[in-house]
Design a protein around this motif. Structure first.
Motif, PDB file in Angstrom:
ATOM      1  N   UNK A 120       0.856  -1.191   0.000  1.00 49.79           N
ATOM      2  CA  UNK A 120       0.000   0.000   0.000  1.00 49.79           C
ATOM      3  C   UNK A 120       0.889   1.237   0.000  1.00 49.79           C
ATOM      4  N   UNK A 121       0.569   2.155  -0.900  1.00 53.11           N
ATOM      5  CA  UNK A 121       1.258   3.437  -0.939  1.00 53.11           C
ATOM      6  C   UNK A 121       0.290   4.507  -0.458  1.00 53.11           C
ATOM      7  N   UNK A 122       0.730   5.277   0.489  1.00 51.92           N
ATOM      8  CA  UNK A 122      -0.106   6.324   1.072  1.00 51.92           C
ATOM      9  C   UNK A 122       0.495   7.683   0.731  1.00 51.92           C
ATOM     10  N   UNK A 123      -0.200   8.430  -0.122  1.00 52.48           N
ATOM     11  CA  UNK A 123       0.224   9.791  -0.462  1.00 52.48           C
ATOM     12  C   UNK A 123      -0.348  10.716   0.605  1.00 52.48           C
ATOM     13  N   UNK A 124       0.505  11.181   1.504  1.00 56.64           N
ATOM     14  CA  UNK A 124       0.037  11.814   2.728  1.00 56.64           C
ATOM     15  C   UNK A 124      -0.201  13.307   2.626  1.00 56.64           C
ATOM     16  N   UNK A 125       0.421  13.974   1.676  1.00 54.53           N
ATOM     17  CA  UNK A 125       0.378  15.435   1.664  1.00 54.53           C
ATOM     18  C   UNK A 125       0.220  15.983   0.252  1.00 54.53           C
ATOM     19  N   UNK A 126      -0.219  17.229   0.176  1.00 56.04           N
ATOM     20  CA  UNK A 126      -0.290  17.924  -1.108  1.00 56.04           C
ATOM     21  C   UNK A 126       1.111  18.141  -1.678  1.00 56.04           C
ATOM     22  N   UNK A 153       9.056  10.181  -1.389  1.00 57.20           N
ATOM     23  CA  UNK A 153       9.382   9.068  -0.496  1.00 57.20           C
ATOM     24  C   UNK A 153      10.406   9.471   0.548  1.00 57.20           C
ATOM     25  N   UNK A 154      11.432  10.195   0.133  1.00 56.29           N
ATOM     26  CA  UNK A 154      12.506  10.591   1.047  1.00 56.29           C
ATOM     27  C   UNK A 154      11.982  11.536   2.135  1.00 56.29           C
ATOM     28  N   UNK A 155      11.079  12.428   1.769  1.00 49.83           N
ATOM     29  CA  UNK A 155      10.541  13.394   2.733  1.00 49.83           C
ATOM     30  C   UNK A 155       9.488  12.789   3.644  1.00 49.83           C
ATOM     31  N   UNK A 156       9.001  11.587   3.313  1.00 52.02           N
ATOM     32  CA  UNK A 156       7.932  10.989   4.090  1.00 52.02           C
ATOM     33  C   UNK A 156       6.551  11.416   3.638  1.00 52.02           C
ATOM     34  N   UNK A 157       6.474  12.227   2.577  1.00 53.34           N
ATOM     35  CA  UNK A 157       5.173  12.624   2.038  1.00 53.34           C
ATOM     36  C   UNK A 157       4.472  11.450   1.363  1.00 53.34           C
ATOM     37  N   UNK A 158       5.223  10.456   0.993  1.00 55.42           N
ATOM     38  CA  UNK A 158       4.695   9.229   0.424  1.00 55.42           C
ATOM     39  C   UNK A 158       5.229   8.077   1.253  1.00 55.42           C
ATOM     40  N   UNK A 159       4.336   7.307   1.840  1.00 58.69           N
ATOM     41  CA  UNK A 159       4.734   6.189   2.701  1.00 58.69           C
ATOM     42  C   UNK A 159       4.343   4.871   2.053  1.00 58.69           C
ATOM     43  N   UNK A 160       5.100   3.838   2.348  1.00 61.15           N
ATOM     44  CA  UNK A 160       4.855   2.505   1.792  1.00 61.15           C
ATOM     45  C   UNK A 160       4.635   1.530   2.933  1.00 61.15           C
ATOM     46  N   UNK A 161       3.592   0.748   2.849  1.00 52.97           N
ATOM     47  CA  UNK A 161       3.309  -0.295   3.826  1.00 52.97           C
ATOM     48  C   UNK A 161       3.475  -1.650   3.169  1.00 52.97           C
ATOM     49  N   UNK A 162       3.995  -2.617   3.938  1.00 58.02           N
ATOM     50  CA  UNK A 162       4.187  -3.970   3.429  1.00 58.02           C
ATOM     51  C   UNK A 162       5.615  -4.269   3.029  1.00 58.02           C
ATOM     52  N   UNK A 163       6.505  -3.284   3.163  1.00 59.22           N
ATOM     53  CA  UNK A 163       7.905  -3.489   2.809  1.00 59.22           C
ATOM     54  C   UNK A 163       8.769  -2.621   3.719  1.00 59.22           C
ATOM     55  N   UNK A 164       9.932  -3.110   4.103  1.00 56.17           N
ATOM     56  CA  UNK A 164      10.826  -2.345   4.966  1.00 56.17           C
ATOM     57  C   UNK A 164      11.547  -1.281   4.142  1.00 56.17           C
ATOM     58  N   UNK A 165      11.649  -0.046   4.643  1.00 57.80           N
ATOM     59  CA  UNK A 165      12.328   1.009   3.865  1.00 57.80           C
ATOM     60  C   UNK A 165      13.798   0.715   3.610  1.00 57.80           C
TER      61      UNK A 165
END
Length: 433
Positions: A49-55, A74-86
């Motif tokens: 799951x990819x969660x786009x958290x911010x504008x 991804x680097x800023x944390x504005x996009x988070x990924x679930x189901x895989x280790x960073x």
């Protein structure tokens, strides 16, 4: 498998954010995408799951389509990924590479997307602090591959934190492709095997002199001194590498044989070396500079002296710069070409090529080992360099592993000798390594 998308508060021809992004994909989403506006798209039971958290994250994706925009979010944390280790997103990247194909939207689709996201999302936000300037901005710091600019670019990548590298690379502190004698070999065993393969190809003997250019933390220098009784000199543009190497040389009691200098290889004044090793430096040289590079290394050798060049290559012989993510975050100014071009340039420098070997699969295994180390030491790595930088490394190493697995990049060792005017090359009839 459910592929229902949810929409939140959008109408009049507008799309929710998740739907807007999904509409750009030719074959639909292979994973679940959720967005800050409450919308979602893609299979609800997908493993990732990819969660786009911010504008801001959306603006990154829209203003730099492809790997650069994804990396920024991804680097800023504005996009988070679930189901895989960073620390090792290899499986996710494999899924994305195999299934994400973008299409050009029609005018009506493009208008709907713009209405959905807003024109303000088409203004690029400031990039993350880990990002190097664009190529045109770097020109202000000097001509590409000049001594000053090379020093700055090397520092950007290697002067991160010696402790971070210890955690990721392991005890060998070796940041180049290992050679696995078996698939079950440990990373440390494989790095020892790599150094020993280089030493045997160079036919190192006690009392000889070795020059190792781009020596990193002195792994080859220390191996040659410790295992072969060779007087070895290594040079690196990274001050942190040089300081670490000097300390380790003293700790291992190798000071009478091994030396590492903080120095550009072009400033090495000595010559008459029995052997020269270049392990992982050619990627930073620039293809146009190969003639001068190999000529310089040739001039450091005695007659019948040997050169071993170990570097990442393309599966073709065209000059090709690396992608935007790697150029901005990992290897600024890096360039790759094929083994044929490297062999040609070595031959044009009047060195006789004796052997070449492709170690592509070995680099995939090496990167998998580094990712395991990053996962195992994630909290300490984050404490050392910050989560953004740790995310960069997980993304870069997992992506590089995938590229080696897919034969998009390779790793070649090329062995050459400074053959004399009478044809004396110093080699036996058959290889001894």
């Amino acid at each position: 498998m459910s592929t229902n998308a949810t929409r939140s508060g959008h109408g009049g021809g507008q799309l929710a954010v998740a739907d807007a992004l999904a509409s750009l994909l030719r074959d639909g989403l292979p994973l679940r995408l959720t967005a800050y506006d409450g919308s979602a798209a893609g299979p609800a039971d997908a493993p990732y799951r990819i969660d786009l958290r911010t504008e801001r994250g959306l603006a990154y994706l829209l203003t730099a389509p492809g790997d650069l925009g994804f990396a920024r979010a991804y680097v800023t944390g504005d996009l988070a990924v679930e189901g895989v280790h960073p620390g090792d997103p290899h499986d996710l990247l494999k899924l994305l590479m195999n299934h994400l194909k973008f299409k050009a939207p029609s005018p009506s689709e493009a208008l709907a997307i713009v209405r959905s996201v807003g024109l303000d999302k088409l203004k690029p936000p400031p990039p993350p602090q880990q990002e190097a300037p664009a190529k045109w901005r770097r020109m202000l710091d000097g001509v590409r591959h000049s001594m000053g600019r090379d020093a700055e670019m090397i520092s950007h990548h290697y002067d991160v934190s010696n402790r971070f590298y210890e955690l990721v690379l392991g005890p060998s502190m070796t940041y180049t492709c290992a050679v696995f004698p078996t698939a079950e070999a440990t990373l440390e065993e494989a790095q020892f095997a790599k150094y020993d393969l280089v030493a045997r190809k160079l036919d190192l003997q006690p009392g000889q002199r070795l020059l190792d250019v781009g020596c990193g933390w002195g792994g080859m220098v220390r191996h040659a001194a410790r295992e072969y009784g060779v007087k070895a000199l290594g040079v690196t543009l990274s001050l942190q590498q040089a300081e670490w190497a000097k300390q380790r040389i003293d700790e291992e009691g190798l000071g009478d044989l091994a030396e590492v200098r903080h120095l550009d290889y072009r400033d090495v004044a000595e010559s008459g070396f029995d052997a020269v090793s270049s392990i992982g430096l050619t990627e930073h040289i620039g293809v146009r500079n190969y003639p001068a590079y190999f000529a310089f290394l040739r001039d450091r050798l005695r007659p019948e002296g040997r050169l071993l060049n170990h570097c990442i290559t393309r599966p073709h012989n065209h000059r090709q710069e690396i992608g935007q993510f790697l150029d901005r975050y990992v290897f600024p100014d890096g360039e790759l070409t094929g083994s044929g071009r490297i062999i040609t340039e070595i031959q044009n420098a009047h060195l006789e090529v004796m052997h070449e070997e492709n170690l592509r699969k070995h680099y995939a295994l090496t990167l998998a080992g580094w990712c395991r180390n990053l996962v195992d030491h994630w909290d300490e790595c984050v404490a050392e360099v910050g989560e953004g930088t740790a995310r960069v490394w997980g993304l870069y190493m997992a992506g590089s592993r995938l590229a080696f697995e897919r034969n998009e990049i390779q790793l070649h060792q090329v062995l050459a000798t400074k053959t004399g005017d009478q044809g004396n090359d110093g080699f036996p009839l058959r290889p001894t390594w």
